[in-house]
Design a protein around this motif. Structure first.
Motif, PDB file in Angstrom:
ATOM      1  N   MET A 197      -4.217 -10.665  14.960  1.00 45.64           N
ATOM      2  CA  MET A 197      -5.043 -10.507  13.747  1.00 45.64           C
ATOM      3  C   MET A 197      -4.135 -10.423  12.523  1.00 45.64           C
ATOM      4  SD  MET A 197      -7.786  -7.474  12.884  1.00 45.64           S
ATOM      5  CE  MET A 197      -8.597  -7.376  11.308  1.00 45.64           C
ATOM      6  N   ALA A 198      -4.434 -11.180  11.485  1.00 47.20           N
ATOM      7  CA  ALA A 198      -3.609 -11.185  10.281  1.00 47.20           C
ATOM      8  C   ALA A 198      -3.733  -9.860   9.551  1.00 47.20           C
ATOM      9  CB  ALA A 198      -4.039 -12.333   9.376  1.00 47.20           C
ATOM     10  N   GLY A 199      -2.620  -9.426   8.963  1.00 49.11           N
ATOM     11  CA  GLY A 199      -2.633  -8.187   8.204  1.00 49.11           C
ATOM     12  C   GLY A 199      -3.217  -8.378   6.815  1.00 49.11           C
ATOM     13  N   LYS A 200      -3.348  -7.286   6.100  1.00 47.62           N
ATOM     14  CA  LYS A 200      -3.907  -7.332   4.757  1.00 47.62           C
ATOM     15  C   LYS A 200      -2.823  -7.690   3.744  1.00 47.62           C
ATOM     16  CE  LYS A 200      -7.077  -3.593   6.000  1.00 47.62           C
ATOM     17  NZ  LYS A 200      -7.346  -2.148   5.837  1.00 47.62           N
ATOM     18  N   THR A 201      -3.269  -8.206   2.617  1.00 45.06           N
ATOM     19  CA  THR A 201      -2.360  -8.507   1.514  1.00 45.06           C
ATOM     20  C   THR A 201      -2.680  -7.582   0.345  1.00 45.06           C
ATOM     21  OG1 THR A 201      -3.866 -10.240   0.739  1.00 45.06           O
ATOM     22  CG2 THR A 201      -2.039 -10.914   2.180  1.00 45.06           C
ATOM     23  N   ALA A 202      -1.629  -7.152  -0.357  1.00 45.71           N
ATOM     24  CA  ALA A 202      -1.805  -6.212  -1.465  1.00 45.71           C
ATOM     25  C   ALA A 202      -1.085  -6.712  -2.701  1.00 45.71           C
ATOM     26  CB  ALA A 202      -1.279  -4.837  -1.077  1.00 45.71           C
ATOM     27  N   LEU A 203      -1.649  -6.381  -3.858  1.00 44.27           N
ATOM     28  CA  LEU A 203      -1.008  -6.639  -5.148  1.00 44.27           C
ATOM     29  C   LEU A 203      -0.875  -5.299  -5.855  1.00 44.27           C
ATOM     30  CD1 LEU A 203       0.000  -8.581  -7.384  1.00 44.27           C
ATOM     31  CD2 LEU A 203      -2.346  -8.615  -8.248  1.00 44.27           C
ATOM     32  N   VAL A 204       0.327  -4.992  -6.350  1.00 42.40           N
ATOM     33  CA  VAL A 204       0.573  -3.726  -7.047  1.00 42.40           C
ATOM     34  C   VAL A 204       1.041  -4.009  -8.472  1.00 42.40           C
ATOM     35  CG1 VAL A 204       1.891  -1.576  -7.086  1.00 42.40           C
ATOM     36  CG2 VAL A 204       1.190  -2.567  -4.893  1.00 42.40           C
ATOM     37  N   LEU A 205       0.403  -3.347  -9.422  1.00 43.52           N
ATOM     38  CA  LEU A 205       0.820  -3.389 -10.830  1.00 43.52           C
ATOM     39  C   LEU A 205       1.367  -2.011 -11.190  1.00 43.52           C
ATOM     40  CD1 LEU A 205      -2.443  -5.076 -12.113  1.00 43.52           C
ATOM     41  CD2 LEU A 205      -0.291  -6.218 -11.663  1.00 43.52           C
ATOM     42  N   GLY A 206       2.525  -1.974 -11.823  1.00 43.57           N
ATOM     43  CA  GLY A 206       3.121  -0.690 -12.161  1.00 43.57           C
ATOM     44  C   GLY A 206       3.983  -0.138 -11.043  1.00 43.57           C
ATOM     45  N   ALA A 207       4.694  -1.022 -10.345  1.00 44.42           N
ATOM     46  CA  ALA A 207       5.462  -0.614  -9.164  1.00 44.42           C
ATOM     47  C   ALA A 207       6.673   0.242  -9.495  1.00 44.42           C
ATOM     48  CB  ALA A 207       5.922  -1.855  -8.396  1.00 44.42           C
ATOM     49  N   THR A 208       7.119   0.242 -10.754  1.00 40.74           N
ATOM     50  CA  THR A 208       8.322   0.997 -11.094  1.00 40.74           C
ATOM     51  C   THR A 208       8.029   2.419 -11.544  1.00 40.74           C
ATOM     52  OG1 THR A 208       8.269   0.141 -13.361  1.00 40.74           O
ATOM     53  CG2 THR A 208       9.572  -1.091 -11.749  1.00 40.74           C
ATOM     54  N   GLY A 209       6.747   2.763 -11.702  1.00 37.14           N
ATOM     55  CA  GLY A 209       6.384   4.112 -12.113  1.00 37.14           C
ATOM     56  C   GLY A 209       6.440   5.096 -10.961  1.00 37.14           C
ATOM     57  N   LEU A 210       6.180   6.352 -11.264  1.00 41.88           N
ATOM     58  CA  LEU A 210       6.271   7.417 -10.274  1.00 41.88           C
ATOM     59  C   LEU A 210       5.340   7.168  -9.087  1.00 41.88           C
ATOM     60  CD1 LEU A 210       7.636  10.161  -9.733  1.00 41.88           C
ATOM     61  CD2 LEU A 210       5.724  11.258 -10.911  1.00 41.88           C
TER      62      LEU A 210
END
Length: 208
Positions: free
Chosen positions: A1-14
């Motif tokens: 089964m294929a895994g999920k895909t994610a998009l993150v905005l603000g990856a350098t913040g806390l």
């Protein structure tokens, strides 16, 4: 089964950094794309399975990157302070406009879930400018038609080490062990939380 895909905005913040690292460790996700202003310090993101896909973009032309929102889950950790931004207008551009555009792009690409960081006390009718903007954003996103699954986390004071100095936040962090135990019942929502706790909550709010 294929895994999920994610998009993150603000990856350098806390919170963003904690979130990306949690996603990289989770077996459920096989791809984590991060849209960033400048190249990531890859030493901050252990990635033995090579899931991480950082992409440097121009946020002044945010809409041009719509294709990257064709993922299962979008996480928005964008945020600044009025002091950092330099003006109320510049603050609103980051904390309202960019996040609102991100929600619109997630809807256009039919992402399954959109989760962003708001704030405890967010209220569009607040006399506090920061809380007013956060509240207006909540209203704008939650009323957006055809956005499949939208949810906000509302943290209080965030505990953790930031790259930039935030004077009042620093004082709050030092005092947190003293006052935190007193925040019970209706006041529990004001307890300081770690970036890792907020990141875990964001992941849990995404649809299965």
């Amino acid at each position: 089964m294929a895994g999920k895909t994610a998009l993150v905005l603000g990856a350098t913040g806390l919170v963003g950094k904690a979130l990306v690292n949690q996603l990289l460790r989770q077996e459920d996700y096989n791809s984590v794309t991060c849209l960033v202003r400048r190249p990531l310090s890859l030493s901050d993101f252990p990635d033995p399975l090579q899931k991480l896909k950082p992409v440097v973009i121009d946020f002044d032309h945010f809409q041009d990157y719509q294709g990257y929102f064709s993922v299962d889950h979008v996480f928005c950790c964008l945020g600044t302070t009025i002091k950092q931004a330099g003006s109320k207008a510049a603050f609103r551009r980051v904390d309202f406009e960019f996040v609102h555009i991100a929600a619109q792009l997630a809807r256009a690409q039919r992402a399954e879930g959109f989760v962003w960081i708001s704030s405890v006390g967010a209220d569009a009718k607040s006399q506090n400018f920061y809380l007013k903007v956060k509240g207006e954003l909540e209203n704008a996103i939650m009323r957006m038609p055809q956005l499949a699954h939208a949810a906000a986390v509302r943290p209080s004071l965030l505990l953790g080490e930031r790259h930039e100095s935030r004077y009042l936040e620093g004082i709050g962090q030092k005092l947190a062990p003293l006052y935190s135990p007193l925040l019970c019942g209706p006041l529990a929502k004001y307890k300081p939380v770690t970036a890792e706790q907020v990141a875990s909550q964001m992941i849990a709010l995404q649809p299965e």
